[in-house]
Design a protein around this motif. Sequence first.
Motif, PDB file in Angstrom:
ATOM      1  N   THR A  49       0.829  -1.199   0.000  1.00 18.07           N
ATOM      2  CA  THR A  49       0.000   0.000   0.000  1.00 18.07           C
ATOM      3  C   THR A  49       0.863   1.248   0.000  1.00 18.07           C
ATOM      4  O   THR A  49       0.584   2.225  -0.703  1.00 18.07           O
ATOM      5  CB  THR A  49      -0.932   0.002   1.221  1.00 18.07           C
ATOM      6  N   THR A  50       1.937   1.230   0.771  1.00 20.10           N
ATOM      7  CA  THR A  50       2.859   2.364   0.810  1.00 20.10           C
ATOM      8  C   THR A  50       3.468   2.606  -0.558  1.00 20.10           C
ATOM      9  O   THR A  50       3.570   3.751  -1.017  1.00 20.10           O
ATOM     10  CB  THR A  50       3.979   2.109   1.834  1.00 20.10           C
ATOM     11  N   ARG A  51       3.864   1.547  -1.227  1.00 20.85           N
ATOM     12  CA  ARG A  51       4.455   1.696  -2.563  1.00 20.85           C
ATOM     13  C   ARG A  51       3.441   2.207  -3.575  1.00 20.85           C
ATOM     14  O   ARG A  51       3.767   2.997  -4.454  1.00 20.85           O
ATOM     15  CB  ARG A  51       5.051   0.379  -3.029  1.00 20.85           C
ATOM     16  N   LEU A  52       2.196   1.771  -3.453  1.00 23.15           N
ATOM     17  CA  LEU A  52       1.159   2.259  -4.354  1.00 23.15           C
ATOM     18  C   LEU A  52       0.886   3.749  -4.145  1.00 23.15           C
ATOM     19  O   LEU A  52       0.500   4.452  -5.064  1.00 23.15           O
ATOM     20  CB  LEU A  52      -0.137   1.469  -4.161  1.00 23.15           C
ATOM     21  N   ARG A  53       1.106   4.225  -2.919  1.00 25.48           N
ATOM     22  CA  ARG A  53       0.906   5.649  -2.611  1.00 25.48           C
ATOM     23  C   ARG A  53       2.182   6.449  -2.850  1.00 25.48           C
ATOM     24  O   ARG A  53       2.267   7.599  -2.451  1.00 25.48           O
ATOM     25  CB  ARG A  53       0.464   5.815  -1.160  1.00 25.48           C
ATOM     26  N   ASP A  54       3.180   5.870  -3.472  1.00 22.51           N
ATOM     27  CA  ASP A  54       4.460   6.516  -3.748  1.00 22.51           C
ATOM     28  C   ASP A  54       5.133   7.022  -2.477  1.00 22.51           C
ATOM     29  O   ASP A  54       5.792   8.053  -2.474  1.00 22.51           O
ATOM     30  CB  ASP A  54       4.310   7.667  -4.742  1.00 22.51           C
ATOM     31  N   GLU A  81       3.833   8.307   0.166  1.00 27.69           N
ATOM     32  CA  GLU A  81       3.147   9.380   0.882  1.00 27.69           C
ATOM     33  C   GLU A  81       2.398   8.815   2.080  1.00 27.69           C
ATOM     34  O   GLU A  81       1.837   7.731   2.028  1.00 27.69           O
ATOM     35  CB  GLU A  81       2.154  10.076  -0.037  1.00 27.69           C
ATOM     36  N   THR A  82       2.380   9.594   3.164  1.00 27.39           N
ATOM     37  CA  THR A  82       1.649   9.160   4.352  1.00 27.39           C
ATOM     38  C   THR A  82       0.159   9.446   4.156  1.00 27.39           C
ATOM     39  O   THR A  82      -0.238  10.236   3.310  1.00 27.39           O
ATOM     40  CB  THR A  82       2.145   9.901   5.606  1.00 27.39           C
ATOM     41  N   LEU A  83      -0.642   8.779   4.957  1.00 25.42           N
ATOM     42  CA  LEU A  83      -2.082   8.993   4.924  1.00 25.42           C
ATOM     43  C   LEU A  83      -2.413  10.297   5.633  1.00 25.42           C
ATOM     44  O   LEU A  83      -1.806  10.633   6.643  1.00 25.42           O
ATOM     45  CB  LEU A  83      -2.805   7.845   5.631  1.00 25.42           C
ATOM     46  N   SER A  84      -3.355  11.021   5.119  1.00 26.77           N
ATOM     47  CA  SER A  84      -3.808  12.231   5.802  1.00 26.77           C
ATOM     48  C   SER A  84      -5.211  11.976   6.343  1.00 26.77           C
ATOM     49  O   SER A  84      -6.086  11.512   5.617  1.00 26.77           O
ATOM     50  CB  SER A  84      -3.816  13.417   4.840  1.00 26.77           C
ATOM     51  N   LEU A 143       2.963   4.428   6.505  1.00 31.00           N
ATOM     52  CA  LEU A 143       1.670   4.985   6.100  1.00 31.00           C
ATOM     53  C   LEU A 143       1.263   6.169   6.970  1.00 31.00           C
ATOM     54  O   LEU A 143       0.519   7.036   6.517  1.00 31.00           O
ATOM     55  CB  LEU A 143       0.584   3.914   6.132  1.00 31.00           C
TER      56      LEU A 143
END
Length: 74
Positions: free
Chosen positions: A31-36, A38-41, A70
């Motif tokens: 999931t982290t890699r799919l979000r490049d 970026e942390t969750l906001s 994340l």
Amino acid sequence: MEAAYRLLGVERGVPEVFGSTYDIRVLLEATTRLRDGETLSLRGPAKLRKWLGRKLDTNEIGELLKDAGLIGEE
């Protein structure tokens, strides 16, 4: 596999099994890699975000999310 190797006389060690399909750590890292990276906001009222942040700091879910990158270290 070990039984089959013994019956057939194969002189080889049994390969290690890695259950990545159901390992939550692997899924969170993906999931982290799919979000490049970026942390969750968190969205919503500040009071709710603060409460949720405190809850995540005190349990294993929060630790897993931090390890996966994340959510940020606060």
